[in-house]
Design an enzyme around this catalytic site. Structure first.
Site, PDB file in Angstrom:
ATOM      1  N   GLU A  36       0.845  -1.248   0.028  1.00 37.96           N
ATOM      2  CA  GLU A  36       0.002  -0.095  -0.050  1.00 37.96           C
ATOM      3  C   GLU A  36       0.833   1.204   0.053  1.00 37.96           C
ATOM      4  O   GLU A  36       0.964   2.059  -0.832  1.00 37.96           O
ATOM      5  CB  GLU A  36      -0.984  -0.001   1.056  1.00 37.96           C
ATOM      6  CG  GLU A  36      -1.906   1.246   1.094  1.00 37.96           C
ATOM      7  CD  GLU A  36      -2.927   1.370   2.214  1.00 37.96           C
ATOM      8  OE1 GLU A  36      -3.835   1.940   1.958  1.00 37.96           O
ATOM      9  OE2 GLU A  36      -2.477   1.086   3.234  1.00 37.96           O
TER      10      GLU A  36
ATOM     11  N   ASP B 167      -9.694   1.139   8.849  1.00 36.74           N
ATOM     12  CA  ASP B 167      -9.754   2.126  10.069  1.00 36.74           C
ATOM     13  C   ASP B 167     -10.958   3.091  10.032  1.00 36.74           C
ATOM     14  O   ASP B 167     -10.715   4.294   9.632  1.00 36.74           O
ATOM     15  CB  ASP B 167      -8.510   2.794  10.301  1.00 36.74           C
ATOM     16  CG  ASP B 167      -7.193   1.984  10.691  1.00 36.74           C
ATOM     17  OD1 ASP B 167      -7.154   1.193  11.671  1.00 36.74           O
ATOM     18  OD2 ASP B 167      -6.515   1.893   9.798  1.00 36.74           O
TER      19      ASP B 167
END
Length: 352
Positions: free
Chosen positions: A205, A284
């Site tokens: 990522e 998240d």
């Protein structure tokens, strides 16, 4: 009209303990413990995050995350986080949640890493008995700490390994990909592998395709958290497909952290067309402002029709460590979701 993604049975395989919290819960806990939160967790929520693909941007993100984590200060707080994460996921169609936690973060408040993990496991077991969702736990080591600590966590995870809700089902590696060498964490993953745990490190990522290749080579994962930047190298993309590794793709995270400027640039279609199983994840929600159902809506906006959304849900179920009896029931319900037909103004969504 289209079918409601909240009614689509699915598994959630990429959700962090702190990052799962409701914003109202964080504010209430901060008030209870006399802590001051940053403005971006108060009036300006959800926060506008800097590009975490550079060191300064990641540091700002991490400071914000640490502010939220500091609000969890004991057993009651920890149990509340697990319980609310499970309830929120169940409300969005999740049949199984694998909640990722680093027990060292909460150990000072409950007497050590063992009781910290056991509290999470006990509450996961308790909430799973209600029947709406099963919750397994992934123990995650941090790249920011010494690899020897990862081995300690892997041994702890192995002692609590199992195949039911309330067990440790996986072992991960999270935090800034630019810190630490992947190969140094291989001994910890060997411990977890021998215990039969799913190996679910982050990679690909913040760093590019080489991060994915190193993760494949040194850790032998079952899934990779994110992995989206494997598309930058056809060889890496082919390697992921050949290994049969599931990628936990989190569109909301990718955009919020500046990996991609817009949701339409998240390479979900490219990954799927390469034959790679994908489990969508929210990562998240506390900081990104979107939960699991929103990731399926993002896929829909990328052009995925209901049959393709159903296949993403099946991939999440197959890539999970949920018990076979639960997986079979959920897969059958995915088929029923498709058979029910799209929602029209005269047809209320399933479950209402």
């Amino acid at each position: 009209m289209t079918r409601a993604v909240e009614d689509l049975p699915k598994a959630h395989l990429h959700l962090h303990f702190t990052g799962s919290m409701r914003i109202d819960t964080v504010r209430e806990l901060a008030d209870r413990h006399g802590l001051r939160l940053p403005d971006s967790l108060l009036a300006d929520w959800p926060p506008r995050l800097a590009r975490a693909t550079d060191e300064r941007g990641w540091f700002r993100f991490q400071r914000l995350y640490d502010s939220a984590r500091a609000c969890v200060r004991g057993e009651d707080d920890m149990r509340r986080v697990v319980r609310e994460a499970a309830h929120d996921d169940a409300a969005e169609g999740s049949r199984w949640l694998e909640l990722q936690v680093d027990p060292t973060s909460y150990a000072p408040f409950v007497g050590g890493i063992t009781p910290a993990l056991e509290i999470v496991l006990d509450e996961a077991r308790a909430v799973s008995t209600q029947g709406d969702i099963g919750v397994g736990v992934v123990v995650a080591a941090s790249r920011m700490r010494h690899p020897l600590e990862a081995r300690t966590l892997a041994r702890l995870a192995a002692r609590h390994a199992g195949e039911e809700a309330g067990d440790v089902v996986g072992f991960g590696l999270s935090n800034d990909e630019r810190r630490g060498l992947v190969a140094d964490f291989a001994p910890a993953f060997d411990i977890a592998r021998r215990a039969g745990l799913a190996l679910v490190p982050h990679g690909g990522e913040l760093l590019g395709a080489q991060s994915v290749m190193e993760t494949l080579e040194h850790l032998g994962p079952d899934r990779i958290g994110h992995g989206v930047r494997s598309v930058e190298d056809p060889q890496a993309l082919d390697a992921v497909a050949e290994a049969g590794v599931t990628l936990e793709v989190c569109p909301g995270s990718n955009v919020a952290l500046g990996v991609y400027p817009e949701a339409r640039e998240v390479p979900l279609r490219t990954i799927v067309e390469a034959g790679i199983p994908v489990a969508l994840g929210a990562d998240d929600p506390l900081l990104f402002g979107s939960r699991l159902a929103a990731q399926y809506e993002a896929a829909r906006r990328l052009g995925f029709d209901d049959a393709e959304l159903a296949e993403l849900a099946r991939s999440s179920l197959r890539g999970s460590r949920m018990p076979d009896r639960l997986r079979k029931a959920a897969l059958a319900d995915v088929d029923r979701w498709l058979e029910a037909g799209p929602v029209t103004p005269d047809t209320p969504p399933t479950g209402t």
